[in-house]
Design a protein around this motif. Structure first.
Motif, PDB file in Angstrom:
ATOM      1  N   LYS A  65      10.052 -27.526   5.594  1.00 57.92           N
ATOM      2  CA  LYS A  65      10.093 -26.771   4.339  1.00 57.92           C
ATOM      3  C   LYS A  65       9.010 -27.240   3.367  1.00 57.92           C
ATOM      4  CE  LYS A  65      14.936 -25.377   4.664  1.00 57.92           C
ATOM      5  NZ  LYS A  65      14.646 -23.916   4.663  1.00 57.92           N
ATOM      6  N   GLN A  66       8.730 -28.536   3.363  1.00 54.99           N
ATOM      7  CA  GLN A  66       7.638 -29.041   2.520  1.00 54.99           C
ATOM      8  C   GLN A  66       6.298 -28.461   2.976  1.00 54.99           C
ATOM      9  OE1 GLN A  66       8.334 -33.269   2.996  1.00 54.99           O
ATOM     10  NE2 GLN A  66       9.181 -33.455   0.927  1.00 54.99           N
ATOM     11  N   SER A  67       6.105 -28.398   4.292  1.00 59.49           N
ATOM     12  CA  SER A  67       4.865 -27.836   4.835  1.00 59.49           C
ATOM     13  C   SER A  67       4.739 -26.359   4.484  1.00 59.49           C
ATOM     14  CB  SER A  67       4.824 -28.005   6.354  1.00 59.49           C
ATOM     15  OG  SER A  67       4.787 -29.368   6.709  1.00 59.49           O
ATOM     16  N   ALA A  68       5.864 -25.634   4.544  1.00 59.82           N
ATOM     17  CA  ALA A  68       5.852 -24.208   4.217  1.00 59.82           C
ATOM     18  C   ALA A  68       5.472 -23.984   2.756  1.00 59.82           C
ATOM     19  CB  ALA A  68       7.213 -23.591   4.507  1.00 59.82           C
ATOM     20  N   LEU A  69       6.053 -24.786   1.852  1.00 59.41           N
ATOM     21  CA  LEU A  69       5.737 -24.656   0.424  1.00 59.41           C
ATOM     22  C   LEU A  69       4.286 -25.042   0.156  1.00 59.41           C
ATOM     23  CD1 LEU A  69       6.686 -24.083  -2.448  1.00 59.41           C
ATOM     24  CD2 LEU A  69       7.400 -26.473  -2.622  1.00 59.41           C
ATOM     25  N   GLU A  70       3.838 -26.131   0.767  1.00 53.96           N
ATOM     26  CA  GLU A  70       2.459 -26.584   0.574  1.00 53.96           C
ATOM     27  C   GLU A  70       1.460 -25.533   1.072  1.00 53.96           C
ATOM     28  OE1 GLU A  70      -0.460 -30.283   1.996  1.00 53.96           O
ATOM     29  OE2 GLU A  70       1.689 -30.322   2.434  1.00 53.96           O
ATOM     30  N   ARG A  71       1.810 -24.893   2.191  1.00 52.97           N
ATOM     31  CA  ARG A  71       0.923 -23.874   2.742  1.00 52.97           C
ATOM     32  C   ARG A  71       0.806 -22.685   1.795  1.00 52.97           C
ATOM     33  NH1 ARG A  71       1.637 -21.552   8.905  1.00 52.97           N
ATOM     34  NH2 ARG A  71      -0.426 -20.587   9.105  1.00 52.97           N
ATOM     35  N   LEU A  72       1.930 -22.269   1.209  1.00 47.47           N
ATOM     36  CA  LEU A  72       1.899 -21.173   0.247  1.00 47.47           C
ATOM     37  C   LEU A  72       1.056 -21.519  -0.976  1.00 47.47           C
ATOM     38  CD1 LEU A  72       5.642 -20.041   0.361  1.00 47.47           C
ATOM     39  CD2 LEU A  72       3.678 -18.596   0.921  1.00 47.47           C
ATOM     40  N   GLU A  73       1.256 -22.724  -1.500  1.00 50.24           N
ATOM     41  CA  GLU A  73       0.517 -23.150  -2.694  1.00 50.24           C
ATOM     42  C   GLU A  73      -0.978 -23.242  -2.426  1.00 50.24           C
ATOM     43  OE1 GLU A  73       2.612 -26.739  -3.575  1.00 50.24           O
ATOM     44  OE2 GLU A  73       4.100 -25.744  -4.869  1.00 50.24           O
ATOM     45  N   LYS A  74      -1.332 -23.756  -1.247  1.00 47.38           N
ATOM     46  CA  LYS A  74      -2.756 -23.872  -0.901  1.00 47.38           C
ATOM     47  C   LYS A  74      -3.409 -22.501  -0.743  1.00 47.38           C
ATOM     48  CE  LYS A  74      -3.056 -28.443   1.266  1.00 47.38           C
ATOM     49  NZ  LYS A  74      -3.352 -29.205   2.509  1.00 47.38           N
ATOM     50  N   LEU A  75      -2.685 -21.578  -0.110  1.00 50.32           N
ATOM     51  CA  LEU A  75      -3.247 -20.238   0.075  1.00 50.32           C
ATOM     52  C   LEU A  75      -3.460 -19.536  -1.260  1.00 50.32           C
ATOM     53  CD1 LEU A  75      -1.443 -18.844   3.251  1.00 50.32           C
ATOM     54  CD2 LEU A  75      -3.904 -19.052   2.892  1.00 50.32           C
TER      55      LEU A  75
END
Length: 376
Positions: A65-75
């Protein structure tokens, strides 16, 4: 340069933001943040590792879930950066910066497409880890060899993505290859991702086992089931299970050990049979067999529910679970999915685990089928 000049950046950026907004809405960022906060609190509990299996599950879910949130923020940040790059390139008449903006635009498009695929994994058990079973079918020794090729393909795919795997059972054919094999893919959403691979796979090639060099067609079946979890209500009465023990063996019938540690478990009402022999003790193999049997019964229950829904919704003209992909090595080189029509011309790369294109196309195809059922 002509391409860059003709590219409508405002329209491209608007499309990116629209796609991102849809993905963000489906991902439910607020719920994602709440889940991360709750899991983070559990992860720092002093008694977390008193139960290693539960601890592993918590830390794995937290990481995902941390990776999913980080991926959204980076995009989101990358889309903003592209807009700034285009503005600077226009103001300073800088073709190099504009070229970098085009490259980044294409990379973000690709990343959004991959993220969009993940949002389609919304089935009841899609978040689960997966248990994959491959069985050789018609085609004799070529089919057994094909089954082994498919097993290597999926294990290499998992390796490419950094997913842990565990081989639970291998039944070797007499001459070459495998009669069957069962292994786990230990990653979040492994079941949702790989379940589109379930079905009958076909191989066409010049047989390396035919001294006359004739073309041979062989088949192998792939089964993908969600891994059972402790809170699943799949209780199996002892009276419904028949357990046989036998000696583990390797290729050519060579003995792996000298004790009857392998276990064959049969669910009497359904006829489902599970064999396990890769653990060191009979107790471990029995536990692994029961877990896989429960997983298969869980999937059977889901399929029965889906069948009832399809009966109510009417017939959908799309088969699932039958012959779904052909791997042709002769007279030409082609791998083609018969459901999605996705095809690639490099079978060697496919058998080395480069199957993401087929998986993505399969997930989109399945989502369309579900949508058709919902609207029927």
């Amino acid at each position: 340069m002509v391409f860059m000049a003709s590219l409508d950046f405002p329209a491209e950026l608007s499309a990116l933001r629209s796609t991102f907004a849809s993905i963000e809405a489906v991902s439910d960022v607020d719920a994602l943040k709440r889940d991360i906060a709750a899991l983070s609190e559990q992860a720092v509990a002093p008694d977390l590792w008193d139960d290693p299996a539960a601890a592993q599950k918590i830390t794995s879910r937290l990481s995902h879930k941390q990776s999913a949130l980080e991926r959204l923020e980076k995009l989101h940040g990358r889309i903003d950066d592209i807009e700034i790059m285009v503005q600077l390139a226009d103001e300073e008449d800088d073709p190099e910066t504009l070229e970098l903006a085009v490259e980044e635009l294409n990379e973000v498009k690709k990343a959004l497409s991959e993220l969009e695929i993940q949002t389609l994994l919304a089935g009841e058990y899609d978040e689960r880890e997966a248990v994959v079973t491959i069985r050789s079918g018609a085609g004799g020794v070529d089919a057994a060899d094909f089954a082994e090729m498919l097993m290597r393909m999926y294990l290499r795919w998992a390796e490419r993505h950094g997913y842990a795997t565990s081989v639970l059972d291998t039944s070797y054919a007499e001459e070459a290859g495998l009669k069957s094999a069962t292994f786990e893919i230990k990653a979040p959403y492994a079941f949702g991702t790989l379940s589109v691979e379930a079905g009958t796979h076909r191989l066409v090639r010049i047989s390396p086992f035919d001294n006359q060099g004739r073309r041979q067609t062989s088949f192998a079946a792939v089964e993908v089931i969600p891994l059972i979890e402790q809170d699943d209500s799949i209780e199996i009465p002892e009276s419904e299970i028949k357990v046989d023990v036998f000696r583990s063996s390797g290729p050519g019938g060579q003995s792996v050990n000298t004790t009857d540690s392998a276990v064959r478990m049969t669910h009497i009402p359904t006829g489902i049979v599970v064999s396990m022999q890769n653990e060191k003790s009979q107790l471990q193999n029995r536990a692994a067999a029961l877990r896989v049997l429960q997983s298969r019964l869980l999937l059977v229950r889901q399929q029965e529910q889906d069948a009832k829904k399809k009966e109510l919704a009417g017939d959908v003209k799309a088969s699932w679970g039958d012959q779904m992909r052909s791997y042709v090595l002769n007279p030409y080189q082609m791998v083609k999915d018969l459901r999605t029509n996705h095809e690639e011309g490099n079978p060697s790369a496919i058998f080395d685990g480069a199957i993401d294109g087929f998986i993505d196309a399969g997930i989109r195809w399945r989502a369309d089928q579900r949508h058709a059922v919902a609207e029927a």
